[in-house]
Design an enzyme around this catalytic site. Structure first.
Site, mmCIF file in Angstrom:
data_model
loop_
_atom_site.group_PDB
_atom_site.id
_atom_site.type_symbol
_atom_site.label_atom_id
_atom_site.label_comp_id
_atom_site.label_asym_id
_atom_site.label_seq_id
_atom_site.Cartn_x
_atom_site.Cartn_y
_atom_site.Cartn_z
ATOM 1 C CG ASN A 44 34.046 79.659 54.230
ATOM 2 O OD1 ASN A 44 33.848 80.378 55.193
ATOM 3 N ND2 ASN A 44 34.911 78.666 54.253
ATOM 4 C CD GLU A 46 34.009 74.097 54.481
ATOM 5 O OE1 GLU A 46 33.831 73.211 55.341
ATOM 6 O OE2 GLU A 46 35.127 74.577 54.223
ATOM 7 C CB CYS A 55 34.030 81.273 47.782
ATOM 8 S SG CYS A 55 34.998 79.928 47.078
ATOM 9 C CD GLU A 57 36.355 85.191 47.898
ATOM 10 O OE1 GLU A 57 35.719 84.247 48.402
ATOM 11 O OE2 GLU A 57 37.583 85.145 47.709
ATOM 12 C CB CYS A 88 39.141 80.048 44.577
ATOM 13 S SG CYS A 88 37.408 80.241 44.092
ATOM 14 C CB CYS A 91 36.139 84.030 44.064
ATOM 15 S SG CYS A 91 34.979 83.033 45.016
HETATM 16 ZN ZN LIG Z 1 36.170 81.242 45.634
#
Ligand SMILES: [Zn+2]
Length: 140
Positions: A44, A46, A55, A57, A88, A91
């Site tokens: 990830n 940010e 993310c 993924e 999430c 994803c």
């Molecule tokens: Zn995600």
């Protein structure tokens, strides 16, 4: 545990170690196994403008696409703790885009790489919208 799963978990852990998560302090790593047998990893990333974060993924999928691959057979996600760090909603849809018709395996690991959950893309995103839905309209 298979050697292949071991390799995926190691790749995801190594990716997690590189995560840029200064705001959430929630580093995540992901590893994708493609039909060709290659593994692609992501972490990830940010951003101070929080919604712009990406993310793990997403990073792994980008690496896969950049390598010219399109079929995901297995995804491993590893979070920083021992609560299953499942993909999430966004994803799940991104994985769906590259999963074969039969779906792909999804394995969620805890902090030290222990398997917490084994599921698949169909279970994570039932009745999903995918490429076939779009092609259906284009064929008319
Ligand atoms: Zn995600």
């Amino acid at each position: 545990m298979t050697d292949q799963l071991d390799a995926m978990i190691k790749a995801a852990r190594d990716a997690r170690d590189l995560a840029y998560a200064p705001y959430s302090k929630h580093p995540v790593g992901a590893a994708i196994l493609t039909r060709s047998g290659h593994i692609y990893a992501g972490c990830n990333v940010e951003n101070a403008a929080y919604p712009l974060g990406a993310c793990a993924e997403t990073g792994a999928i980008s690496a896969m696409v950049m390598a010219g691959e399109r079929i995901i057979d297995h995804v491993v996600v590893i979070g920083p703790g021992d609560v299953a760090c499942t993909p999430c909603g966004g994803c799940r849809q991104k994985i769906r885009e590259f999963a074969p018709a039969e779906g792909c395996k999804v394995t969620i690991c805890g902090r030290d790489g222990q398997v917490l959950l084994e599921t698949d893309s169909h279970a994570l995103l039932p009745y999903s919208f995918g490429p076939d839905n779009v092609h259906e309209m284009q064929d008319e």
